[in-house]
Design a protein around this motif. Structure first.
Motif, PDB file in Angstrom:
ATOM      1  N   UNK A 106       0.826  -1.202   0.000  1.00 28.05           N
ATOM      2  CA  UNK A 106       0.000   0.000   0.000  1.00 28.05           C
ATOM      3  C   UNK A 106       0.864   1.257   0.000  1.00 28.05           C
ATOM      4  N   UNK A 107       1.986   1.198   0.710  1.00 27.35           N
ATOM      5  CA  UNK A 107       2.895   2.341   0.764  1.00 27.35           C
ATOM      6  C   UNK A 107       3.464   2.637  -0.613  1.00 27.35           C
ATOM      7  N   UNK A 108       3.830   1.587  -1.349  1.00 26.80           N
ATOM      8  CA  UNK A 108       4.355   1.777  -2.683  1.00 26.80           C
ATOM      9  C   UNK A 108       3.280   2.284  -3.642  1.00 26.80           C
ATOM     10  N   UNK A 109       2.061   1.817  -3.453  1.00 29.28           N
ATOM     11  CA  UNK A 109       0.953   2.285  -4.274  1.00 29.28           C
ATOM     12  C   UNK A 109       0.743   3.783  -4.073  1.00 29.28           C
ATOM     13  N   UNK A 110       0.726   4.231  -2.807  1.00 26.39           N
ATOM     14  CA  UNK A 110       0.527   5.652  -2.542  1.00 26.39           C
ATOM     15  C   UNK A 110       1.690   6.482  -3.075  1.00 26.39           C
ATOM     16  N   UNK A 111       2.906   5.981  -2.951  1.00 23.68           N
ATOM     17  CA  UNK A 111       4.065   6.697  -3.466  1.00 23.68           C
ATOM     18  C   UNK A 111       3.960   6.872  -4.979  1.00 23.68           C
ATOM     19  N   UNK A 139      10.310   0.242  11.209  1.00 20.50           N
ATOM     20  CA  UNK A 139      10.984  -1.005  10.827  1.00 20.50           C
ATOM     21  C   UNK A 139      10.569  -1.460   9.435  1.00 20.50           C
ATOM     22  N   UNK A 140       9.321  -1.208   9.073  1.00 17.96           N
ATOM     23  CA  UNK A 140       8.834  -1.615   7.749  1.00 17.96           C
ATOM     24  C   UNK A 140       9.214  -0.612   6.662  1.00 17.96           C
ATOM     25  N   UNK A 141       9.674   0.556   7.052  1.00 20.75           N
ATOM     26  CA  UNK A 141      10.032   1.566   6.071  1.00 20.75           C
ATOM     27  C   UNK A 141       8.834   2.254   5.446  1.00 20.75           C
TER      28      UNK A 141
END
Length: 214
Positions: A106-111, A139-141
């Motif tokens: 999800x973090x990569x999707x938002x980025x 820790x997960x970045x």
């Protein structure tokens, strides 16, 4: 591990809302359960699911009430601030193994998407709030998600009383799609591959469909 470090190429010139989401490369790495084959429906949103769960359409569609989200720094934001975007509201917890896999995706999707048309709001249900969540995210970045805290389960509640909350908690993780006009359209229980073509088709549908009367 899959190719999690692979770079994403997103077009600098966004012509329409559809091209914004369509530009997200399917190469966004994730260890999520792969989507099962499905056939699009002509009179509704395209299907999206995993081997265990399918995206469930809410009938009748509900509107998001005036609800505030507490952020990691203690400030609050009203859900109304996200109007005009498709909002993917993800409920998770640090003790949830599937959540640990899904959050980086999800973090990569938002980025990749930015925040012009899509907002991923990841709300933690951990009872200790920021004291537990902050080091876990470090820790997960995780750097791009809009993180919320709901230690008292004000936004979610396990059980059958759906009228008590806009986002019933049917499992963990669980993700709700909210249209640009604030309609809660449906939900997906469990870890899902939101970087897949099926997922992007679903998000595109709600970007486009929200512009037409229903």
């Amino acid at each position: 591990m899959t190719d999690e470090g692979k770079a994403l190429e997103v077009s600098a010139r966004v012509i329409t809302r559809r091209t914004a989401l369509a530009g997200v490369s399917a190469a966004i790495a994730t260890a999520a359960v792969p989507s099962s084959p499905a056939v699009a429906l002509s009179d509704g949103p395209p299907p999206f699911g995993t081997v265990r769960h399918q995206f469930t359409i809410l009938q009748p569609v509900r509107m998001v009430p005036s609800v505030s989200i507490t952020r990691l720094d203690g400030s609050t934001v009203n859900f109304a601030a996200f109007r005009g975007k498709v909002v993917l509201v993800n409920f998770w917890a640090t003790w949830c193994p599937a959540c640990r896999t899904e959050l980086p995706s999800l973090d990569r999707l938002q980025e990749a998407m930015g925040r012009k048309y899509l907002e991923v709001v990841a709300v933690s249900a951990d009872r200790d709030g920021g004291a537990t969540v902050t080091p876990f995210l470090r820790r997960l970045g995780i750097r791009h998600l809009n993180i919320g805290l709901d230690p008292r389960a004000r936004m979610v509640r396990a059980g059958d009383d759906e009228s008590a909350t806009p986002f019933p908690l049917y499992g963990m993780p669980i993700s709700y799609i909210v249209s640009p006009s604030g309609r809660i359209e449906g939900y997906m229980v469990g870890e899902a591959d939101w970087s897949s073509e099926d997922a992007r088709n679903l998000l595109n549908y709600y970007l486009d469909a929200d512009q037409a009367p229903r």
